[in-house]
Design an enzyme around this catalytic site. Structure first.
Site, PDB file in Angstrom:
ATOM      1  N   ASN A 110       1.306  -1.031  -0.161  1.00 19.15           N
ATOM      2  CA  ASN A 110       0.167   0.064   0.266  1.00 19.15           C
ATOM      3  C   ASN A 110       0.819   1.066  -0.129  1.00 19.15           C
ATOM      4  O   ASN A 110       1.191   1.492   1.116  1.00 19.15           O
ATOM      5  CB  ASN A 110      -1.026   0.467   0.907  1.00 19.15           C
ATOM      6  N   ARG A 168      -2.052  -1.772  -3.641  1.00 18.68           N
ATOM      7  CA  ARG A 168      -3.326  -0.893  -4.372  1.00 18.68           C
ATOM      8  C   ARG A 168      -2.888  -0.018  -5.073  1.00 18.68           C
ATOM      9  O   ARG A 168      -1.588   1.030  -4.897  1.00 18.68           O
ATOM     10  CB  ARG A 168      -3.452  -0.240  -2.305  1.00 18.68           C
ATOM     11  N   HIS A 221     -10.778   5.069  -1.245  1.00 18.73           N
ATOM     12  CA  HIS A 221     -10.998   4.842  -0.616  1.00 18.73           C
ATOM     13  C   HIS A 221     -12.123   3.220  -0.551  1.00 18.73           C
ATOM     14  O   HIS A 221     -12.490   3.282   0.564  1.00 18.73           O
ATOM     15  CB  HIS A 221     -11.304   4.975   0.639  1.00 18.73           C
ATOM     16  N   ARG A 262      -5.501  18.288   3.304  1.00 16.72           N
ATOM     17  CA  ARG A 262      -6.389  18.770   2.107  1.00 16.72           C
ATOM     18  C   ARG A 262      -8.255  19.919   2.393  1.00 16.72           C
ATOM     19  O   ARG A 262      -8.242  19.276   3.471  1.00 16.72           O
ATOM     20  CB  ARG A 262      -7.005  17.261   1.131  1.00 16.72           C
ATOM     21  N   GLU A 290      -8.081  -2.533   4.743  1.00 15.96           N
ATOM     22  CA  GLU A 290      -7.760  -2.322   3.878  1.00 15.96           C
ATOM     23  C   GLU A 290      -6.509  -3.956   3.471  1.00 15.96           C
ATOM     24  O   GLU A 290      -6.983  -4.503   2.174  1.00 15.96           O
ATOM     25  CB  GLU A 290      -6.807  -1.362   3.100  1.00 15.96           C
TER      26      GLU A 290
HETATM   27  C1  LIG Z   1      -6.988   8.183  -1.856  1.00 17.78           C
HETATM   28  C2  LIG Z   1      -6.644   8.650  -0.427  1.00 17.78           C
HETATM   29  O1  LIG Z   1      -6.723   9.915  -0.612  1.00 17.78           O
HETATM   30  O2  LIG Z   1      -6.021   8.331   0.275  1.00 17.78           O
HETATM   31  P1  LIG Z   1      -4.598   7.674   1.105  1.00 17.78           P
HETATM   32  O3  LIG Z   1      -6.139   8.366   2.806  1.00 17.78           O
HETATM   33  O4  LIG Z   1      -4.449   6.463   1.456  1.00 17.78           O
HETATM   34  O5  LIG Z   1      -4.148   9.279   0.726  1.00 17.78           O
HETATM   35 MG   LIG Z   2      -5.352   4.764   4.710  1.00 17.32          MG
END
Ligand SMILES: CC(=O)OP(=O)(O)O
Ligand SMILES: [Mg+2]
Ligand SMILES: Nc1ncnc2c1ncn2[C@@H]1O[C@H](COP(=O)(O)OP(=O)(O)O)[C@@H](O)[C@H]1O
Length: 406
Positions: free
Chosen positions: A13, A97, A186, A247, A390
């Site tokens: 992953n 992944r 996710h 983010r 996961e």
């Molecule tokens: C798609 C995504 O945001 O993955 P991660 O939470 O692993 O950054």
């Molecule tokens: Mg994660």
């Protein structure tokens, strides 16, 4: 196919600056080894390896690891030290992944050159994730060219979303030309957790409606009706939706025009701002919920406001997906924040008694790594904490596919 009859699957992953891995024996889904390489690309990279099969000591090493290629080679070395190296004939496959699979990949897929080319083509819509996923695939292929490599896509579970949820309200000709639509991410976690929630309720997945809240560094919500995803909060890229560690999640798209025209920022600068310097980190300088809670306990106002913004967005998505589903059997919290941060769970459902949602403070405060219900017995909707896995889900899907093909 090689005719390999191994029973082990190595799961990789790869995140933007990390590589998590697990080696599982699929005869009983037991974990033989697990670990993590963090801060890849920095001087202070760290490898942590747990040899579960031998019960040996956890091994940690610090020092620069330049990229995901070097990280995977370091992991391979650690596994060799336990006699579990990548050269082992017991290995049946490596499961990767892959974050963005576009509309093309709706199922786990054995990797060949065409699959690699397609994952590469999707880099512009998953710039933080797909390049790392690809490096992992290429290095693993180079180390074991004879072994099936299987890609398991974050987007796959969401391909069942109806067009009304998947389409943005823009000219479809433009959208189709540039493949702009809501893909969601996710998905492996949303699939696993929605099924595990049904199991926790003692019901078949086809019979329950679940809102899954995957709250890790990246965070997303999904509405799952009878085991199928009908809406999710991430979109074309993993930037849309909930407030995350770094983010922004949802904002008025005009913020971007404004930052460019009035703020004089370049597109790359805005991209970095919204993906890497926003969310909890942008609001208060910390992206870790543990640290934010510590600061709130010490009376820190910026941390307190960041928490409130995070929870407010979460609550809006719970309400939205309640409306999308019509009836809801469970709201399931998962991933680092969802599984561990009781105050987030409590605040997210506070005031939603009218929707049949509540947490029992004592149940909510219990720490455990088992799936559990934290709402009162009398509640109409179960609020659950359901640890995601996961890696197990990727291993299961990988082994099923390889078994089918041999
Ligand atoms: C798609 C995504 O945001 O993955 P991660 O939470 O692993 O950054
Ligand atoms: Mg994660
Ligand atoms: N004990 C805890 N209490 C509160 N939050 C936690 C705890 N442990 C982890 N977290 C949160 O979980 C986040 C990591 O979640 P995780 O699902 O492992 O993320 P990812 O897989 O996206 O890297 C951390 O950044 C932190 O905010």
């Amino acid at each position: 196919m090689t005719g390999t009859r191994g029973t082990r699957v190595l799961v990789l992953n790869s995140g933007s600056s990390s590589l998590k891995y697990q080696l599982l024996d699929m005869r009983d889904s037991s974990r033989l080894a697990a670990g993590l390489v963090e801060r890849i690309g920095e001087q202070t990279s760290r490898l942590k390896h747990t040899p579960l099969a031998s019960g040996g000591d956890v091994r940690e090493a610090e020092g620069p690891i330049a990229d995901h290629d070097a990280a995977l080679k370091a992991v391979a070395q650690e596994l060799s030290r336990d006699g579990l190296g990548l050269d082992s004939p017991d290995l049946a496959a490596i499961g990767h992944r892959v974050v963005h699979g576009g509309m093309f990949f709706t199922e786990p897929t054995v990797v060949d050159d065409a699959v690699i080319a397609e994952i590469e083509r999707l880099i512009p819509v998953a710039p933080l994730h797909n390049p790392a996923n690809l490096t992992g695939i290429r290095t693993a292929r180079a180390l074991r060219p004879d072994l099936p490599q299987v890609a398991v896509f974050d987007t796959a579970f969401h391909t069942t979303m109806p067009e009304s949820a998947a389409r943005y309200a823009i000219d479809p000709r433009i959208a189709d030309r540039h493949r702009i639509r809501r893909y969601g991410f996710h998905g492996t976690s949303h699939a696993y957790v929605s099924r595990a929630t049904a199991e926790l309720l003692g019901r078949a997945p086809e019979d329950v409606n679940v809102i899954v809240l995957h709250l890790g560094n990246g965070a997303s919500a999904s509405a799952v009706r009878g085991g199928r995803c009908v809406d999710t909060s991430m979109g074309l890229t993993p930037l849309e939706g909930l407030v995350m560690g770094t983010r922004s999640g949802d904002l008025d798209p005009a913020v971007i025009f404004h930052l460019a025209r009035v703020g004089g920022m370049s597109m790359d600068e805005i991209d970095t701002l919204l993906n890497k310097r926003s969310g909890l980190f942008g609001l208060c300088g910390d992206n870790d919920m543990r640290e934010i809670r510590r600061r709130i306990d010490g009376g820190d106002e910026a941390a307190s406001l960041a928490f409130d913004i995070y929870v407010h967005r979460l609550k809006k998505y719970i309400g939205a997906y309640y409306a999308v589903l019509g009836t809801v059997d469970a709201v399931a919290f998962t991933a680092g924040v969802g599984e561990n941060a009781a105050p987030v769970r409590e605040a997210a459902v506070a005031g939603l008694e009218g929707l049949g949602l509540a947490v029992d403070p004592e149940r909510n405060a219990v720490r455990s790594d088992r799936p559990r219900i934290v709402s009162p017995d009398a509640a109409r909707v179960a609020v659950a904490v359901v640890p995601t896995d996961e890696e197990l889900e990727i291993a299961t899907q990988t082994y099923a596919l390889v078994g089918k093909n041999t």
